[in-house]
Design a protein around this motif. Structure first.
Motif: not given
Length: 196
Positions: A88-92, A141-142, A163-164
């Motif tokens: 779940d990709i982060s805002a950062e 996933t996102s 970015v991981g």
């Protein structure tokens, strides 16, 4: 920019997953590979503009006009991708993508130029991919939209990994003013010119 040249031929393709962005094999090691030439009988001097790698899919422009190819590849034309990423990709992480991240390119470190990046709140409506993507048992996933003016080799994949959040599926949905829209995998549409 509208470029219409009747002496040249232009095509818009939905490149399938697993196809190379070339028309036939130039190498005996590639005999088992799939090529664009199996989708349509393209003119002999046709060229793909801004290739997509074998595992990427989506919008691909094909032309017989070298000047058009040079223009699109000159970093003046935006290319938008939807990437399904692992986790779940982060805002950062999305912010970092937009500011530019360090990736490897030609054996050296390269910082990508600032771009537009945002997380998609809903799963995009895209045709199913021929090869199944791992299922939810392996974690969430996102999806993220990334719009670039540059196009280094495997750039989007390298950026999301940096970015991981490695890319699981990559679909180019737009080049300039041309969008994938309702095209289906393997579609080839002949056009008079490209409205970029």
């Amino acid at each position: 920019m509208a470029i219409n040249k009747t002496k040249h031929r232009h095509f818009i393709i939905y490149k399938p997953y697993g196809y190379l962005s070339q028309f036939k094999s130039h190498d005996s090691k590639q005999q088992s590979k799939k090529f664009l030439g199996s989708l349509f009988d393209f003119p002999e001097n046709a060229m793909a503009i801004g290739r997509l790698d074998e595992k990427s899919e989506g919008l691909l422009l094909v032309t017989t006009d070298g000047k058009m190819s040079d223009f699109v590849n000159s970093q003046k034309v935006e290319k938008e991708y939807y990437a399904q990423v692992d986790g779940d990709i982060s805002a950062e992480a999305v912010k970092s993508l937009g500011l530019g991240v360090e990736i490897g390119f030609n054996g050296k470190k390269y910082k990508t130029k600032p771009c537009k990046a945002f997380k998609l709140n809903e799963i995009p409506e895209l045709p199913k991919r021929s090869q199944k993507i791992r299922d939810a048992r392996h974690g969430p996933t996102s999806w993220v939209s990334i719009t670039l003016n540059e196009g280094k080799f495997r750039q989007v994949r390298k950026m999301t990994s940096a970015v991981g959040f490695p890319t699981l599926r990559l679909v180019r949905i737009r080049v300039g003013g041309i969008a994938l829209g309702s095209m289906q995998v393997g579609d080839v549409v002949a056009v008079d010119g490209f409205e970029l």
